[in-house]
Write a protein that holds these residues in place. Structure first.
Motif, PDB file in Angstrom:
ATOM      1  N   SER A  65       4.620   3.915  -7.278  1.00 44.50           N
ATOM      2  CA  SER A  65       3.908   2.860  -6.558  1.00 44.50           C
ATOM      3  C   SER A  65       4.896   1.762  -6.193  1.00 44.50           C
ATOM      4  N   LYS A  66       4.745   1.197  -5.009  1.00 45.91           N
ATOM      5  CA  LYS A  66       5.661   0.144  -4.567  1.00 45.91           C
ATOM      6  C   LYS A  66       5.538  -1.123  -5.412  1.00 45.91           C
ATOM      7  N   THR A  67       4.438  -1.266  -6.142  1.00 46.59           N
ATOM      8  CA  THR A  67       4.253  -2.457  -6.974  1.00 46.59           C
ATOM      9  C   THR A  67       4.559  -2.187  -8.443  1.00 46.59           C
ATOM     10  N   SER A  73       0.209  -7.014 -10.588  1.00 51.05           N
ATOM     11  CA  SER A  73      -0.105  -5.990  -9.592  1.00 51.05           C
ATOM     12  C   SER A  73      -1.430  -5.328  -9.962  1.00 51.05           C
ATOM     13  N   ASN A  77      -3.569   0.378  -8.402  1.00 55.74           N
ATOM     14  CA  ASN A  77      -2.431   0.948  -7.675  1.00 55.74           C
ATOM     15  C   ASN A  77      -1.563   1.841  -8.547  1.00 55.74           C
ATOM     16  N   ASN A 245      -2.596   7.743  -1.465  1.00 58.96           N
ATOM     17  CA  ASN A 245      -3.244   6.623  -0.778  1.00 58.96           C
ATOM     18  C   ASN A 245      -4.744   6.875  -0.613  1.00 58.96           C
ATOM     19  N   THR A 250      -5.756   3.040  -0.640  1.00 60.05           N
ATOM     20  CA  THR A 250      -4.697   2.118  -0.220  1.00 60.05           C
ATOM     21  C   THR A 250      -4.044   2.618   1.055  1.00 60.05           C
ATOM     22  N   GLN A 253       0.975   2.530   0.052  1.00 61.28           N
ATOM     23  CA  GLN A 253       1.218   1.910  -1.245  1.00 61.28           C
ATOM     24  C   GLN A 253       2.254   2.676  -2.072  1.00 61.28           C
ATOM     25  N   TYR A 254       2.517   3.938  -1.698  1.00 55.91           N
ATOM     26  CA  TYR A 254       3.363   4.791  -2.533  1.00 55.91           C
ATOM     27  C   TYR A 254       4.602   5.248  -1.759  1.00 55.91           C
TER      28      TYR A 254
END
Length: 399
Positions: A65-67, A73, A77, A245, A250, A253-254
């Protein structure tokens, strides 16, 4: 005058002025040597990168995950165990897929401790990441299912905590929980080691359920896997991100990482460096060519009476032109050959010191020889033409 006679005359004149000819060749030697060395070292570097890819596996990838790792966060996610199972069902081209949950912590044994990255994963980790077990073993499916308190450590951790002693069977404290050491992994030499979070080669691996119980968390930081075929890699990553996603509701997001990205970055850097050094080599060749022109003009001036005498005895303009062009070409060609030897030797020595495959480029050698001849002809033409155009009477009267 035949071509062979002109060539013998050119060689004879160069022998007469060995030092001047040698200094004239220097620019050509440096330029050609630089070109050969740069191309050879670049090819060796690319081959070394491909060898690293083979160690790691050209079809491996890491989803995340980008977060991940960011404070505050959204929990929604985070990757989950269910995401992994869903991807396995939806993507038959995936050979294996494992979770990796990470927490930075401390391992303790009596009065000793070491800061490590503690990873919760499954028994397939060693196979997916191509990690060798130096001693003991990795944990089994039974230990994973039973949430056994067992741990596998890296060699660096074993050396720090146990020194020369045998770590197998010993207990270490992981976040106030005692775990038994069942295996020691050899040092990670793969390209993926640079992507792992935490201190390099200071890791401890727990069954995922055990990690989850210790840290009271069900999150998954990464999904690490491999495809059956290398050709499926990019398509698999795209499909996996789309599925994740959709599952989490989302948009973008990945993301994913694979070794080919390292190769592309390394190749880009190599091309930039090759271009810069190639430009310097090109400038050196131009300077060498100007040196040839300068020396040939001096030679024409010094041999004006000789040229006049030869033309008075019947030598034609093309004979004079051919001889002086041959002198310039021979200087450039000999310089090119010496440059190839110096460049090849330097590149092979660099490859040996860097432990890279020694690869010589045949096309670079052919190009270097051709270019050195072109330089000789191009920069030697004007002095040769000037010599050929001299009037016999004016040349004979030259003081």
């Amino acid at each position: 005058m035949s071509f062979l006679e002109s060539l013998r005359g050119a060689l004879s004149n160069l022998k007469t002025n060995k030092l001047r000819a040698g200094l004239t060749m220097l620019g050509i030697i440096i330029g050609i040597a630089a070109v050969i060395a740069v191309v050879t070292i670049g090819m060796g570097g690319k081959a070394a990168i491909m060898q690293e890819m083979e160690k790691t596996g050209v079809n491996l990838f890491i989803l995340y995950s980008k977060t991940v790792g960011q404070r505050n966060s959204p929990d929604g996610n985070n990757l989950t165990w269910q995401d992994m199972e869903s991807l396995k069902r939806a993507l038959p081209q995936v050979k294996s897929l494992i979770p990796a949950s990470m927490e930075y912590g401390t391992l303790e044994v009596q009065q000793k401790n070491i800061s490590v990255m503690i990873v919760g994963t499954t028994p397939g980790f060693a196979e997916v990441r191509r990690r060798d077990v130096a001693s003991g073993r990795f944990f089994t499916d039974e230990e994973l299912a039973a949430d056994r308190r067992v741990v596998v450590i890296d060699q660096k951790v074993a050396d720090t905590l146990f020194g020369a002693g045998n770590p197998l069977g010993q207990q270490v404290i992981v976040h106030n929980v005692p775990c038994r050491v069942i295996g020691v992994l050899a040092k990670d030499q793969s390209a993926f080691a640079q992507f792992d979070m935490g201190p390099q080669n200071a890791f401890a691996y727990l069954p995922w359920g055990t990690w989850s119980d210790i840290y009271s968390s069900r999150r998954v930081d990464q999904l690490q896997g491999s495809t059956v075929n290398e050709a499926d890699l990019e398509g698999t990553i795209t499909q996996a991100k789309r599925i994740l996603n959709q599952r989490h509701g989302t948009i973008d997001q990945y993301d994913a990482f694979n070794v080919q990205q390292l190769v592309q970055a390394a190749n880009k850097i190599t091309k930039i460096l090759t271009s810069i050094i190639g430009l310097v080599a090109g400038i050196s060749l131009i300077v060498g060519g100007i040196g040839i022109m300068n020396i040939m003009l001096v030679s024409v001036t010094e041999r004006t009476r000789e040229i006049g005498l030869r033309k008075a005895l019947g030598a034609k303009e093309r004979d004079i032109l051919t001889q002086f062009l041959l002198e310039a070409t021979v200087i450039s060609l000999i310089g090119g050959i010496i440059g190839i030897i110096v460049g090849s030797g330097s590149a092979l020595l660099a490859a040996k010191l860097l432990k890279w495959p020694p690869l010589l480029s045949s096309w670079a050698i052919v190009t270097a020889v051709t270019f050195s001849i072109v330089v000789g002809v191009f920069f030697g033409y004007y002095p040769a033409q000037k010599a050929a155009k001299l009037e016999p009477m004016d040349a004979l009267r030259y003081e």
